[in-house]
Design a protein around this motif. Sequence first.
Motif, PDB file in Angstrom:
ATOM      1  N   GLU A 149      13.746  -4.202 -11.689  1.00 39.92           N
ATOM      2  CA  GLU A 149      14.054  -3.335 -10.555  1.00 39.92           C
ATOM      3  C   GLU A 149      13.944  -1.865 -10.950  1.00 39.92           C
ATOM      4  O   GLU A 149      13.435  -1.048 -10.163  1.00 39.92           O
ATOM      5  N   SER A 150      14.357  -1.540 -12.163  1.00 39.79           N
ATOM      6  CA  SER A 150      14.272  -0.147 -12.626  1.00 39.79           C
ATOM      7  C   SER A 150      12.826   0.330 -12.674  1.00 39.79           C
ATOM      8  O   SER A 150      12.530   1.480 -12.318  1.00 39.79           O
ATOM      9  N   LEU A 151      11.919  -0.554 -13.090  1.00 44.28           N
ATOM     10  CA  LEU A 151      10.504  -0.174 -13.141  1.00 44.28           C
ATOM     11  C   LEU A 151       9.937   0.026 -11.733  1.00 44.28           C
ATOM     12  O   LEU A 151       9.132   0.938 -11.512  1.00 44.28           O
ATOM     13  N   LYS A 152      10.359  -0.808 -10.794  1.00 47.51           N
ATOM     14  CA  LYS A 152       9.905  -0.625  -9.410  1.00 47.51           C
ATOM     15  C   LYS A 152      10.384   0.725  -8.879  1.00 47.51           C
ATOM     16  O   LYS A 152       9.602   1.484  -8.271  1.00 47.51           O
ATOM     17  N   ASN A 153      11.645   1.038  -9.115  1.00 48.36           N
ATOM     18  CA  ASN A 153      12.185   2.319  -8.652  1.00 48.36           C
ATOM     19  C   ASN A 153      11.477   3.484  -9.322  1.00 48.36           C
ATOM     20  O   ASN A 153      11.253   4.532  -8.696  1.00 48.36           O
ATOM     21  N   LEU A 154      11.136   3.312 -10.594  1.00 46.41           N
ATOM     22  CA  LEU A 154      10.432   4.366 -11.319  1.00 46.41           C
ATOM     23  C   LEU A 154       9.074   4.655 -10.685  1.00 46.41           C
ATOM     24  O   LEU A 154       8.660   5.819 -10.569  1.00 46.41           O
ATOM     25  N   LEU A 155       8.372   3.613 -10.262  1.00 47.34           N
ATOM     26  CA  LEU A 155       7.072   3.799  -9.613  1.00 47.34           C
ATOM     27  C   LEU A 155       7.217   4.609  -8.327  1.00 47.34           C
ATOM     28  O   LEU A 155       6.395   5.486  -8.035  1.00 47.34           O
ATOM     29  N   TYR A 156       8.271   4.325  -7.551  1.00 44.87           N
ATOM     30  CA  TYR A 156       8.506   5.127  -6.348  1.00 44.87           C
ATOM     31  C   TYR A 156       8.860   6.571  -6.714  1.00 44.87           C
ATOM     32  O   TYR A 156       8.402   7.515  -6.059  1.00 44.87           O
ATOM     33  N   ASP A 157       9.641   6.753  -7.774  1.00 44.87           N
ATOM     34  CA  ASP A 157       9.995   8.110  -8.210  1.00 44.87           C
ATOM     35  C   ASP A 157       8.751   8.898  -8.619  1.00 44.87           C
ATOM     36  O   ASP A 157       8.713  10.131  -8.488  1.00 44.87           O
ATOM     37  N   MET A 158       7.733   8.170  -9.101  1.00 44.37           N
ATOM     38  CA  MET A 158       6.501   8.824  -9.536  1.00 44.37           C
ATOM     39  C   MET A 158       5.544   9.084  -8.375  1.00 44.37           C
ATOM     40  O   MET A 158       4.465   9.640  -8.577  1.00 44.37           O
ATOM     41  N   GLY A 159       5.906   8.636  -7.178  1.00 41.20           N
ATOM     42  CA  GLY A 159       5.084   8.936  -6.008  1.00 41.20           C
ATOM     43  C   GLY A 159       4.307   7.778  -5.429  1.00 41.20           C
ATOM     44  O   GLY A 159       3.415   7.997  -4.594  1.00 41.20           O
ATOM     45  N   ALA A 160       4.628   6.553  -5.817  1.00 44.00           N
ATOM     46  CA  ALA A 160       3.906   5.407  -5.262  1.00 44.00           C
ATOM     47  C   ALA A 160       4.110   5.322  -3.752  1.00 44.00           C
ATOM     48  O   ALA A 160       5.212   5.534  -3.242  1.00 44.00           O
ATOM     49  N   LEU A 161       3.036   5.008  -3.030  1.00 50.12           N
ATOM     50  CA  LEU A 161       3.136   4.758  -1.601  1.00 50.12           C
ATOM     51  C   LEU A 161       3.810   3.414  -1.344  1.00 50.12           C
ATOM     52  O   LEU A 161       4.536   3.243  -0.365  1.00 50.12           O
ATOM     53  N   TYR A 162       3.550   2.468  -2.244  1.00 52.31           N
ATOM     54  CA  TYR A 162       4.148   1.133  -2.131  1.00 52.31           C
ATOM     55  C   TYR A 162       4.314   0.586  -3.536  1.00 52.31           C
ATOM     56  O   TYR A 162       3.442   0.756  -4.403  1.00 52.31           O
ATOM     57  N   ALA A 163       5.447  -0.052  -3.797  1.00 54.70           N
ATOM     58  CA  ALA A 163       5.698  -0.678  -5.093  1.00 54.70           C
ATOM     59  C   ALA A 163       6.369  -2.016  -4.855  1.00 54.70           C
ATOM     60  O   ALA A 163       7.151  -2.186  -3.912  1.00 54.70           O
ATOM     61  N   SER A 164       6.089  -2.977  -5.712  1.00 55.38           N
ATOM     62  CA  SER A 164       6.629  -4.320  -5.522  1.00 55.38           C
ATOM     63  C   SER A 164       6.517  -5.110  -6.809  1.00 55.38           C
ATOM     64  O   SER A 164       5.687  -4.814  -7.677  1.00 55.38           O
ATOM     65  N   MET A 165       7.344  -6.132  -6.920  1.00 53.81           N
ATOM     66  CA  MET A 165       7.152  -7.139  -7.946  1.00 53.81           C
ATOM     67  C   MET A 165       6.006  -8.041  -7.499  1.00 53.81           C
ATOM     68  O   MET A 165       5.842  -8.298  -6.304  1.00 53.81           O
ATOM     69  N   SER A 166       5.209  -8.518  -8.440  1.00 54.62           N
ATOM     70  CA  SER A 166       4.103  -9.411  -8.103  1.00 54.62           C
ATOM     71  C   SER A 166       4.536 -10.857  -8.285  1.00 54.62           C
ATOM     72  O   SER A 166       5.068 -11.225  -9.339  1.00 54.62           O
ATOM     73  N   GLY A 167       4.342 -11.667  -7.271  1.00 48.35           N
ATOM     74  CA  GLY A 167       4.719 -13.070  -7.357  1.00 48.35           C
ATOM     75  C   GLY A 167       6.195 -13.208  -7.658  1.00 48.35           C
ATOM     76  O   GLY A 167       7.046 -12.519  -7.101  1.00 48.35           O
ATOM     77  N   SER A 168       6.513 -14.099  -8.600  1.00 41.37           N
ATOM     78  CA  SER A 168       7.901 -14.285  -9.012  1.00 41.37           C
ATOM     79  C   SER A 168       8.246 -13.445 -10.236  1.00 41.37           C
ATOM     80  O   SER A 168       9.253 -13.667 -10.875  1.00 41.37           O
ATOM     81  N   GLY A 169       7.400 -12.450 -10.547  1.00 37.86           N
ATOM     82  CA  GLY A 169       7.681 -11.525 -11.634  1.00 37.86           C
ATOM     83  C   GLY A 169       7.160 -12.057 -12.971  1.00 37.86           C
ATOM     84  O   GLY A 169       6.615 -13.142 -13.061  1.00 37.86           O
ATOM     85  N   SER A 170       7.280 -11.174 -13.974  1.00 39.89           N
ATOM     86  CA  SER A 170       8.086  -9.971 -14.067  1.00 39.89           C
ATOM     87  C   SER A 170       7.306  -8.656 -13.909  1.00 39.89           C
ATOM     88  O   SER A 170       7.891  -7.574 -14.034  1.00 39.89           O
TER      89      SER A 170
END
Length: 267
Positions: A221-242
């Motif tokens: 979850e921290s990595l997903k939030n980091l991607l948004y902090d960096m300016g991602a238009l959309y961020a998500s986990m792929s499949g069942s992760g990781s």
Amino acid sequence: MISFPNAKINIGLNVVSKRADGYHNLETVFYPVKLADALELVESEKTAFSSSGIQIDGAPENNLVFKAYKLLQQKFDLPPVHLHLHKIIPFGAGLGGGSADAAFTLKMLNECFSLDLNEDQLEKYAANLGADCPFFIRNKPAFAHGIGDQFKPIELDLTNYELVLLKPECSVGTADAYRNIVPRKSEFDLQKIAQLPIEEWKHRIKNDFEKSVFPQYPQIESLKNLLYDMGALYASMSGSGSAVYGIFRHSPVDLAKFIPQGIFIYR
């Protein structure tokens, strides 16, 4: 002969119902990405499988590449081959690397030995190796449903955007991913994803596995939030992760400065 089996990402993943056989019905979009393994096939005196790159655990005969060869060998009496896989796509990441390796093995054997199998026939063979294996035969954006084994082509083109993919050192097991999952009807029809501006995906397109995985693996979850902090238009986990990914309008600069040590990075 050499080929480069590529990964995929899931854009949205809805767990919509539980089946009588214990499996779950899913809805998701598979989108191919350029991150790829390398697979070499040569005729040999005896059949063998070897690997390099990321360490592959288990006996060679249990690898999907070897299983794909045996599947066609039993049907077409193929000669012995040596298959070598240089593994780059991380395991346990929700990127479909093993399925891609298997599907590309089928395609290589078909071409190398002139088996004259069409894509529909190759998909049927691929289905014996894994639910998402048939996707990699055509290897084009598709809406997947059923248990992730039924596909409809969709028009989706992200080539004008930049993709950043991150994977922490942990991997997510299937049982962990399904823990606390409550099937529900999807709120958005993923077949219409191309009609929805990517700026709105954040609010409309979800991965249901995040609800069960993030509490167990907060680093994802921290990595997903980091991607948004960096300016991602959309961020998500792929499949069942990781693995998580971010879609950017422009490639983020100084990426390595923001990413913790030990994280697999693909851009």
